[in-house]
Every structure is written in structure tokens, then in C-alpha cells.
Design a protein around this motif. Structure first.
Motif, PDB file in Angstrom:
ATOM      1  N   SER A  15     -13.521   4.284  15.828  1.00 45.39           N
ATOM      2  CA  SER A  15     -14.639   3.434  15.386  1.00 45.39           C
ATOM      3  C   SER A  15     -15.708   4.260  14.681  1.00 45.39           C
ATOM      4  O   SER A  15     -16.380   3.763  13.777  1.00 45.39           O
ATOM      5  CB  SER A  15     -15.237   2.688  16.574  1.00 45.39           C
ATOM      6  OG  SER A  15     -14.255   1.854  17.142  1.00 45.39           O
ATOM      7  N   THR A  35     -13.636  -0.449  21.917  1.00 45.25           N
ATOM      8  CA  THR A  35     -13.239  -1.477  20.940  1.00 45.25           C
ATOM      9  C   THR A  35     -12.172  -2.376  21.542  1.00 45.25           C
ATOM     10  O   THR A  35     -11.189  -1.874  22.099  1.00 45.25           O
ATOM     11  CB  THR A  35     -12.659  -0.829  19.662  1.00 45.25           C
ATOM     12  OG1 THR A  35     -13.595   0.131  19.186  1.00 45.25           O
ATOM     13  CG2 THR A  35     -12.374  -1.865  18.581  1.00 45.25           C
ATOM     14  N   ASP A  78      -9.996  -1.167  12.077  1.00 42.81           N
ATOM     15  CA  ASP A  78     -10.108  -0.327  13.288  1.00 42.81           C
ATOM     16  C   ASP A  78      -9.712  -1.198  14.474  1.00 42.81           C
ATOM     17  O   ASP A  78     -10.250  -2.286  14.641  1.00 42.81           O
ATOM     18  CB  ASP A  78     -11.576   0.130  13.402  1.00 42.81           C
ATOM     19  CG  ASP A  78     -11.931   0.695  14.760  1.00 42.81           C
ATOM     20  OD1 ASP A  78     -11.103   1.430  15.344  1.00 42.81           O
ATOM     21  OD2 ASP A  78     -13.060   0.423  15.238  1.00 42.81           O
TER      22      ASP A  78
HETATM   23 MG   LIG Z   1     -13.251   2.062  18.976  1.00 42.65          MG
END
Ligand SMILES: [Mg+2]
Ligand SMILES: Nc1nc2c(ncn2[C@@H]2O[C@H](COP(=O)(O)OP(=O)(O)OP(=O)(O)O)[C@@H](O)[C@H]2O)c(=O)[nH]1
Length: 400
Positions: A15, A35, A78
Motif C-alpha cells: 500500500s 488492506t 493494491d
Molecule cells: Mg496494504
């Protein structure tokens, strides 16, 4: 638009890399599984702009020009991080890899400093060998491909074999949505020597080999050896470079700091460059951070590596080149008078007609010939476009 997927173990800096490349703020923290939902944004690949060769000033439309460089947009995705055994449901599992279906190429972000264990938990730098992360991640990606391909395989194989349908077309539609084209399938069948075998005759091992090879061909991987600012990473990076094709040392954190400082007007910095210019009086914390980046990243590696990783994915792993279509070959403009408006990414080996179809299918239908503007010669369908070519397409079908 070309799509680049970021993959890797949890807590390695995916990220941070994403945020540095897109300037989109996303959650970043030194713990596993920050994430969960994918982040999608626009990043750019960088090439010397052809305006320099012509000594003109360009008016970019589909891209951006900064100094001597053209920045061409690509999509960056991502996703959540993996841990070993993800395909068996460990960690967050590997279902979210479906968010990468559309990726044309993958950047595998690793913690090259060895400061996270196999579960992504912080440990002393140098204590985890990042090479182990490379092999388990590649295995997880392979499992993901295998699970898509092997789903309902028996039924699929029987139906195709008993019909008059072309197995290549059928495989293609079975894998549709995975950003796979006919060429990928033909190449995979050839390399796995499965081209003459009936689908029903494929063994379990054949299916696995096919999945592995198809992944390699349709979604090649570039390794971003991240956290390269941490001194322990150096010995690992040397070793990895000897073993893998594309290994780019990166410090996503340094790139993020430089891009943010540049946006705030504190420094002048062009992504991918080896230096920056200080524009304002710095406070002690800013000075310390910039000194750290200079000493531990730029002076050692020549850049933060983030731009180089993106460029390597597109120009290296995907073998793409940049071509500039124009409508007026004397003025280098489009019909609105914009000089060198578009920079198009296209596969090496493409023809002017391929370029026409990237621009508009109508333009390709009536393709007559093209003009290589730099060389001032007419070229036909057989011409192979070269990186940096400026091309005028002459077609009998008017541009809409
Ligand atoms: Mg991440
Ligand atoms: N020293 C150093 N730390 C970094 C670098 N890049 C990221 N980090 C740190 O690594 C930690 C994890 O970063 P993230 O970007 O959240 O990692 P991720 O891979 O997205 O992690 P998950 O989403 O949780 O799987 C954060 O503390 C970052 O500040 C780098 O280049 N150098």
C-alpha cells in the motif's frame, strides 16, 4: 489501459508503494492485514518524451509531460496481503486475488530487509530470508490459477472433446476475465507440449503445468525488493538479483515522502530521478528525513526504485514501446492543433495497423499505409513499430 497488480506477503509495503505511485491516501501500518478491500488508482510509466528530439513543446492529452519526460497512465491495483497456506484459507485466504483478474503484469513487493516473519509480524531486520517469501507467493498465485482452470474440468474437457469446437477458443472463453488472449494460450500449450493431446487425456500434472506456465506467460512478475533503505536488505538484494530476472530495489516509503514533499512545494522532485532540489527552509524533522533518503536510498541505488519497478513491468516484462500518433505529419499535431498529443503503449513487434486498431477499429478497417514521421517515409502493414516512433495513419475510413 494496462493494469499492474501489486501482490505480496502481508506487511511488506504494497500500500505504501501504491500510495507513492498514485498519491492516493490509503491505510498503511506496521502490522499484518491492514488492506482488505482493493485500492485502485492511476500510476504512470515514464519515458523520454519525443518532443525533445523534435525540439518542440508538446501539448499532451492522454498523458503528462514533466521536463523531458512523458508520463503515461497505467492502472495500479493494491490488494490484501498473503501468508503461506492462503489457498487453504489461512490469513485472509486468497479469494481476493480475483481482484487481480484483469492484471496484465504483477509487481511482487517483498520485504527485502527481512524484518517481517512469514506471517508479516515485525521481527529484527535480517532475520527472515525474503527468498522464502518469493517461493510461497508464487505458489499461492499458481494455486489461484489452478483453481480457476480446474473448476469443472472433467465436464468441460468432455464437452469440448466431443464437439467440433476449437479447444483454444474454448479454453479462452473458460478463462475470460483473466486478461488472457489467444496468443497466451497457444504459447502455453506449446511450451507444456499439450497442444496435440485431447483435453480429457490431460493428467492432474498436465493441468498443474498448464496453470503454472499460463500464469508465467499471461501475468509475468517483477520483484520490487522493498525496504531497500534498511541496510540489512543489501545482502539479500545481491543474492536475489543473481537468481531472478527482474529484481528492482525499492524504498516505497522514501518515494512516498519525496512525492508528498514535492506536492507540498517543499522540494522539486521528478519521480524516478536520483536527486531532488530543496525549495524551502526545512524544519529539523524534514531535514532528517530527507537526509536519510539521500544517504540510504538515492546515493546507493540511484533512485527510490518505484518508478523503475513500474517501468520494468511495462517496458521489460510486457515488452511494450511508446508510439506517438499524429494527424498532421508536418506540424506533429492532431486535428485540434495539439502537438504530439498522445503517447500510446503498444506491444513491441506491432504494426502501424495494430496501432490504428488501438486508436479506433474504424481507422484500422480502412488502413492504407502509414508515415514514419521521423524518417519521412511511407511504411506498410509489415513495418514493425519502433520505440519513440511518430506515426501518421492514412486510412480510407475517416476518423470518427
Ligand atoms: Mg496494504
Ligand atoms: N523502512 C521501510 N519501511 C517501509 C517501506 N515501505 C513500507 N514500509 C513500512 O512497512 C509497513 C507496512 O506497509 P504497508 O504499505 O501497509 O504494507 P502492505 O504490504 O500494504 O500490508 P497489508 O496491507 O497489511 O498486507 C509500514 O509501517 C510502512 O511504513 C520502505 O520502503 N522502507
Amino acid at each position: 489501459m494496462i493494469t499492474i497488480g501489486l501482490i505480496g506477503k502481508t506487511n511488506v509495503g504494497k500500500s505504501t508503494f501504491f500510495s507513492a505511485a498514485t498519491l492516493i491516501d490509503v491505510p498503511i501500518a506496521n502490522r499484518p492485514f491492514v488492506t482488505i478491500e482493493p485500492n485502485v488508482g492511476i500510476a504512470y510509466v515514464k519515458k523520454k518524451c519525443v518532443h525533445v528530439e523534435f525540439g518542440v513543446k508538446c501539448n499532451p492529452k492522454n498523458s503528462i509531460c514533466i521536463g523531458d519526460y512523458r508520463f503515461i497512465p497505467v492502472k495500479l491495483v493494491d490488494v490484501a496481503g498473503l501468508i503461506p497456506g492462503a489457498h487453504e484459507g489461512r490469513g485472509l485466504g486468497n479469494k481476493f486475488l480475483d481482484d487481480l483478474r484483469k492484471a496484465d503484469v504483477l509487481i511482487h513487493v517483498i520485504d527485502a530487509s527481512g524484518s517481517t516473519n512469514e506471517e508479516g509480524i515485525p521481527v529484527a531486520p535480517g532475520s527472515r530470508d525474503p527468498e522464502e517469501d518469493i517461493s510461497f507467493i508464487e505458489k499461492e498465485i499458481e494455486e489461484w490459477f489452478y483453481s480457476i482452470i480446474s473448476k469443472d474440468w472433467q465436464k468441460f474437457a468432455r464437452t469440448v472433446d466431443l464437439s467440433n469446437k476449437d479447444p483454444i477458443d474454448e479454453l479462452l472463453s473458460k478463462l475470460s476475465g483473466l486478461s488472457i488472449n489467444k496468443y497466451h494460450i497457444i504459447e502455453t500449450l506449446r511450451e507444456t507440449k499439450l497442444e496435440n493431446l485431447k483435453l480429457m487425456q490431460w493428467s492432474e500434472e498436465d493441468l498443474r503445468n498448464f496453470a503454472r506456465k499460463l500464469r508465467e506467460i499471461s501475468k509475468p512478475i517483477v520483484i520490487a525488493a522493498n525496504k531497500a533503505d534498511i541496510p540489512e536488505s543489501r545482502k539479500f538484494i545481491e543474492k536475489l538479483k543473481r537468481k531472478y530476472n527482474y529484481v528492482i530495489p525499492t524504498s516505497a516509503e522514501a518515494e512516498l515522502a519525496l512525492r508528498k514533499a514535492s506536492k507540498a512545494g517543499i522540494i522539486e522532485y521528478i519521480p524516478g530521478e536520483k536527486d531532488f532540489k530543496i525549495l524551502k527552509e526545512l524544519n529539523p524533522k524534514q531535514k532528517e528525513a530527507l537526509d536519510y533518503i539521500k544517504k540510504n536510498v538515492l546515493e546507493i541505488y540511484g533512485s527510490t526504485g518505484v518508478q523503475e519497478a513500474l517501468n520494468t513491468a511495462v517496458f521489460g516484462a510486457l515488452s511494450m514501446i511508446v508510439v506517438y500518433p499524429v494527424e498532421d505529419e508536418k506540424k506533429l499535431t492532431d486535428h485540434n492543433g495539439n502537438i504530439l498529443p498522445d503517447a500510446i503503449l503498444i506491444k513491441k513487434g506491432s504494426s502501424p495497423k495494430d496501432l490504428a486498431s488501438v486508436i479506433h477499429s474504424e481507422l484500422a478497417k480502412g488502413f492504407l499505409f502509414a508515415i514514419n514521421v521521423k524518417k519521412k517515409v511511407r511504411v506498410g502493414e509489415e513495418y514493425q513499430l519502433q520505440d519513440g516512433d511518430v506515426i501518421k495513419i492514412v486510412s480510407s475510413t475517416a476518423r470518427p
